[in-house]
Design a protein around this motif. Structure first.
Motif: not given
Length: 408
Positions: A311, A315, A168
């Motif tokens: 995720s 974030q 990511r």
């Protein structure tokens, strides 16, 4: 919008939180804003960076703002009246309309495009790769892993998350699955101090050279009906005649904690839970994270749960400022323990902070970060370190090894 009221020992605390937006769509809105910062040590570069940051924040607030207000009353008298305004808007395409020194202040006026309802209010640090260490996940009930021989879940779960995070943007994840931070798993992380810090996270981050430490506890992997028979081809025929069997439902519940590695502060905490069908034989050696495991209904549900946790971690970390330690100081030069692998480039400006260890009334230690109000300009970049220069000597600020640089 909501408010809440607390009363204790003659003290009344009123919390008021409100959110409002001047734009109700996700389209980019052109905004003019001004930023101001005092000039310290006659260093206009530092003042300019701080004024730019102030201008970006002011542009963001014009489009989307959140208001946090706290009032404390003692015996009917208002003793504290605190108001904080922040924004969740995203500011891009910044153009400087005018800038310059005005006495002891530096003023910058910008034109920027602002998109409301975004995750991070400030994008100035998002291109830097922040380092994260994933520790092993303690198990509250180790006996739950017996079925399917899933005993490696404490290390394998961390390894899976490391692989996913490294795929990511903006993250560099390291595996520290050989260590755990919580000797008392049922109460984790409540053994942290009242300041919501964890000193073990600070020591782990220093040892590993990372900015964030991700830890967690696996709470539940038990079967809902341990004695339920395995599914068979006869089940659909039995169902037609009104005979049903208990499902072999298995749970998976785990907590994730993200601590700032420099202060020990808890910046994120969440519990994740799911369940799925486990139809394997009781003596089957499936193993956690194997191809066989993820081919089961239970494994597929756990896979989705891990994706959600990764995720959320991304974030959370992306919305935090980039930080790195100072490895060495010499005159007006500082050596930063981050380099090209973190995205640093010559010409970047990094704010300089001092750190000091403090102790509260209970004797618990915590780390205090003090803003020097100056910046250092990156001059040289190597793969794993960078050299930056300041307008004043490091002796004037008493900078030392393990102090910090930061980019918002």
């Amino acid at each position: 919008m909501f408010s809440s009221l607390f009363r204790a020992a003659g003290v009344t605390v009123v919390l008021f939180l409100a959110g409002f937006a001047l734009a109700d769509t996700d389209s980019l809105v052109p905004i003019e804003a001004e930023g101001v910062a005092p000039v310290e040590y006659n260093d206009e570069n530092s003042a300019r960076v701080r004024a730019m940051r102030n201008a970006v924040q002011n542009a963001s607030v014009q489009v989307s703002a959140n208001v946090h207000s706290t009032q404390v009353m003692e015996n009917g008298n208002l003793t504290v009246d605190y108001l904080r305004v922040n924004s969740s808007a995203r500011v891009t395409d910044i153009q400087v309309l005018s800038e310059g020194r005005d006495g002891d202040l530096y003023r910058v006026r910008i034109l920027a495009k602002v998109s409301p309802n975004q995750i991070c209010a400030n994008v100035m640090s998002n291109h830097y790769r922040k380092s994260v260490a994933i520790t092993g996940f303690s198990m509250e009930h180790p006996e739950h892993a017996t079925l399917g021989h899933l005993g490696s879940v404490d290390r394998s779960l961390a390894a899976l998350m490391v692989n996913d995070l490294n795929g990511r943007q903006g993250l560099r994840a390291l595996s520290a699955n050989y260590m755990t931070l919580y000797p008392n798993t049922p109460s984790a992380p409540t053994q942290i101090s009242p300041r919501m810090t964890l000193t073990r996270a600070v020591s782990a981050a220093k040892d590993l050279g990372v900015q964030f430490v991700v830890s967690g506890v696996i709470r539940d992997m038990a079967m809902e009906n341990p004695d339920a028979p395995r599914a068979s081809g006869w089940d659909k025929w039995l169902k037609k005649v009104g005979i049903t069997k208990a499902k072999r439902t298995r749970h998976f519940v785990f907590d994730v904690f993200v601590h700032d590695g420099y202060s020990g502060a808890l910046v994120f905490q969440s519990r994740y839970r799911t369940y799925g069908l486990w139809n394997e034989k009781n003596n089957a050696r499936v193993g956690f994270g194997t191809a066989k495991y993820f081919s089961t209904d239970y494994g597929q549900e756990v896979r989705q749960l891990i994706d959600q946790a990764v995720s959320d971690i991304q974030q959370t970390v992306q919305c935090q400022p980039f930080m790195a330690t100072i490895a060495q100081v010499s005159d007006n030069r500082i050596f930063v323990s981050a380099g090209a692998e973190a995205g640093l480039r010559p010409g970047d400006f990094l704010s300089v902070y001092r750190t000091s260890q403090k102790f509260d009334r209970q004797g618990d230690s915590f780390w205090q970060i003090i803003d020097t109000r100056l910046v250092a300009e990156v001059k040289q970049v190597q793969p794993y370190y960078a050299v930056a220069e300041m307008a004043v000597g490091t002796q004037r600020l008493n900078l030392q090894m393990d102090d910090l640089v930061m980019a918002w």
